[in-house]
Design a protein around this motif. Sequence first.
Motif, mmCIF file in Angstrom:
data_model
loop_
_atom_site.group_PDB
_atom_site.id
_atom_site.type_symbol
_atom_site.label_atom_id
_atom_site.label_comp_id
_atom_site.label_asym_id
_atom_site.label_seq_id
_atom_site.Cartn_x
_atom_site.Cartn_y
_atom_site.Cartn_z
ATOM 1 N N LEU A 101 -0.524 21.684 -18.861
ATOM 2 C CA LEU A 101 -1.570 20.682 -18.636
ATOM 3 C C LEU A 101 -1.974 20.636 -17.162
ATOM 4 C CD1 LEU A 101 -0.204 17.869 -20.976
ATOM 5 C CD2 LEU A 101 -2.294 19.224 -21.332
ATOM 6 N N GLU A 102 -1.021 20.868 -16.276
ATOM 7 C CA GLU A 102 -1.326 20.940 -14.845
ATOM 8 C C GLU A 102 -2.122 22.206 -14.534
ATOM 9 O OE1 GLU A 102 2.649 18.638 -13.153
ATOM 10 O OE2 GLU A 102 2.658 20.827 -13.312
ATOM 11 N N GLU A 103 -1.705 23.331 -15.080
ATOM 12 C CA GLU A 103 -2.340 24.619 -14.792
ATOM 13 C C GLU A 103 -3.788 24.681 -15.272
ATOM 14 O OE1 GLU A 103 0.321 27.461 -16.580
ATOM 15 O OE2 GLU A 103 1.778 27.284 -14.942
ATOM 16 N N ILE A 104 -4.077 24.049 -16.403
ATOM 17 C CA ILE A 104 -5.453 24.089 -16.908
ATOM 18 C C ILE A 104 -6.310 22.954 -16.352
ATOM 19 C CG2 ILE A 104 -4.828 25.356 -18.997
ATOM 20 C CD1 ILE A 104 -5.045 22.739 -20.583
ATOM 21 N N GLY A 105 -5.724 22.139 -15.476
ATOM 22 C CA GLY A 105 -6.498 21.118 -14.775
ATOM 23 C C GLY A 105 -6.653 19.806 -15.497
ATOM 24 N N ILE A 106 -5.959 19.618 -16.609
ATOM 25 C CA ILE A 106 -6.014 18.317 -17.295
ATOM 26 C C ILE A 106 -5.288 17.284 -16.444
ATOM 27 C CG2 ILE A 106 -5.365 17.010 -19.360
ATOM 28 C CD1 ILE A 106 -7.531 19.052 -19.953
ATOM 29 N N ILE A 107 -4.087 17.623 -15.973
ATOM 30 C CA ILE A 107 -3.357 16.769 -15.041
ATOM 31 C C ILE A 107 -3.685 17.272 -13.640
ATOM 32 C CG2 ILE A 107 -1.096 16.039 -14.195
ATOM 33 C CD1 ILE A 107 -0.026 16.361 -17.042
ATOM 34 N N GLU A 108 -4.356 16.427 -12.864
ATOM 35 C CA GLU A 108 -4.777 16.819 -11.520
ATOM 36 C C GLU A 108 -3.787 16.386 -10.453
ATOM 37 O OE1 GLU A 108 -8.676 15.060 -11.284
ATOM 38 O OE2 GLU A 108 -9.601 16.872 -12.096
ATOM 39 N N GLY A 109 -2.939 15.437 -10.757
ATOM 40 C CA GLY A 109 -1.983 14.946 -9.773
ATOM 41 C C GLY A 109 -1.293 13.714 -10.312
ATOM 42 N N TYR A 110 -0.390 13.210 -9.513
ATOM 43 C CA TYR A 110 0.367 12.017 -9.872
ATOM 44 C C TYR A 110 0.156 10.986 -8.776
ATOM 45 C CZ TYR A 110 2.487 15.268 -13.117
ATOM 46 O OH TYR A 110 2.677 16.192 -14.117
ATOM 47 N N THR A 111 0.177 9.734 -9.157
ATOM 48 C CA THR A 111 -0.100 8.684 -8.193
ATOM 49 C C THR A 111 0.811 7.492 -8.445
ATOM 50 O OG1 THR A 111 -1.869 7.388 -7.186
ATOM 51 C CG2 THR A 111 -1.910 7.601 -9.586
ATOM 52 N N VAL A 112 0.672 6.520 -7.593
ATOM 53 C CA VAL A 112 1.445 5.301 -7.728
ATOM 54 C C VAL A 112 0.469 4.128 -7.773
ATOM 55 C CG1 VAL A 112 1.768 4.759 -5.274
ATOM 56 C CG2 VAL A 112 3.577 4.245 -6.854
ATOM 57 N N LYS A 113 0.762 3.138 -8.564
ATOM 58 C CA LYS A 113 -0.073 1.941 -8.645
ATOM 59 C C LYS A 113 0.548 0.887 -7.734
ATOM 60 C CE LYS A 113 -2.128 -1.381 -11.758
ATOM 61 N NZ LYS A 113 -2.237 -1.896 -13.102
ATOM 62 N N ILE A 114 -0.233 0.394 -6.806
ATOM 63 C CA ILE A 114 0.253 -0.563 -5.809
ATOM 64 C C ILE A 114 -0.313 -1.944 -6.120
ATOM 65 C CG2 ILE A 114 0.178 -1.174 -3.360
ATOM 66 C CD1 ILE A 114 0.033 1.872 -2.814
ATOM 67 N N ASN A 115 0.528 -2.953 -6.021
ATOM 68 C CA ASN A 115 0.084 -4.332 -6.200
ATOM 69 C C ASN A 115 -0.543 -4.787 -4.887
ATOM 70 O OD1 ASN A 115 -0.062 -7.178 -6.256
ATOM 71 N ND2 ASN A 115 1.445 -7.219 -7.905
ATOM 72 N N GLU A 116 -1.871 -4.706 -4.831
ATOM 73 C CA GLU A 116 -2.606 -5.034 -3.615
ATOM 74 C C GLU A 116 -2.429 -6.496 -3.206
ATOM 75 O OE1 GLU A 116 -4.158 -2.948 -1.646
ATOM 76 O OE2 GLU A 116 -4.177 -1.161 -2.907
ATOM 77 N N GLU A 117 -2.305 -7.382 -4.170
ATOM 78 C CA GLU A 117 -2.134 -8.800 -3.858
ATOM 79 C C GLU A 117 -0.840 -9.044 -3.087
ATOM 80 O OE1 GLU A 117 -2.693 -11.369 -7.213
ATOM 81 O OE2 GLU A 117 -4.682 -10.549 -7.636
ATOM 82 N N LYS A 118 0.225 -8.326 -3.436
ATOM 83 C CA LYS A 118 1.491 -8.485 -2.731
ATOM 84 C C LYS A 118 1.424 -7.933 -1.308
ATOM 85 C CE LYS A 118 4.425 -9.028 -6.702
ATOM 86 N NZ LYS A 118 5.616 -8.649 -7.420
ATOM 87 N N LEU A 119 0.420 -7.093 -1.048
ATOM 88 C CA LEU A 119 0.180 -6.606 0.305
ATOM 89 C C LEU A 119 -0.774 -7.527 1.070
ATOM 90 C CD1 LEU A 119 -0.196 -2.760 -0.284
ATOM 91 C CD2 LEU A 119 1.759 -3.992 0.653
ATOM 92 N N GLY A 120 -1.183 -8.611 0.409
ATOM 93 C CA GLY A 120 -2.041 -9.588 1.064
ATOM 94 C C GLY A 120 -3.524 -9.368 0.837
ATOM 95 N N ARG A 121 -3.895 -8.326 0.129
ATOM 96 C CA ARG A 121 -5.315 -8.052 -0.130
ATOM 97 C C ARG A 121 -5.704 -8.759 -1.429
ATOM 98 N NH1 ARG A 121 -6.218 -1.945 1.926
ATOM 99 N NH2 ARG A 121 -7.419 -1.863 0.015
#
Length: 139
Positions: free
Chosen positions: A42-62
Amino acid sequence: MLDQTDLEILQLLRKNSRMQWKEIGEIVHMTGQATSGRIRRLEEIGIIEGYTVKINEEKLGRIILALITVFMKSNDHRSFQNFVRQEESIVESHRISGDGCYWLKARVKSQNDLEKLLDNILRYGNYRLQISISEITNK
């Protein structure tokens, strides 16, 4: 072509991209090694482009989430796009059709920060602002 197992793996990774291959395999009835092969494909054929993290922006004050439609004054889209890429408070942006030229999602700490962002946007065009009251998530 993707089969049902591929789609199930993608759904699991959407929910938690740190899931272990063995754990995914148990859910989709495959070995960890077979799951690894599927994910790698799935990575090689471009279906999965990368991995990320979801950040709680409110806890960072935004705490303020602003949804901004921008109506360009000129055809200098490149300068505006460079501004968007460099502006830390803009977390998502789209060039759109229909009502407006761009749609921005911004996170700021205060109304003062929002006002500064909007003043900067005015260099490129007018805007329409909406403030998010709450988010409805798919779980």
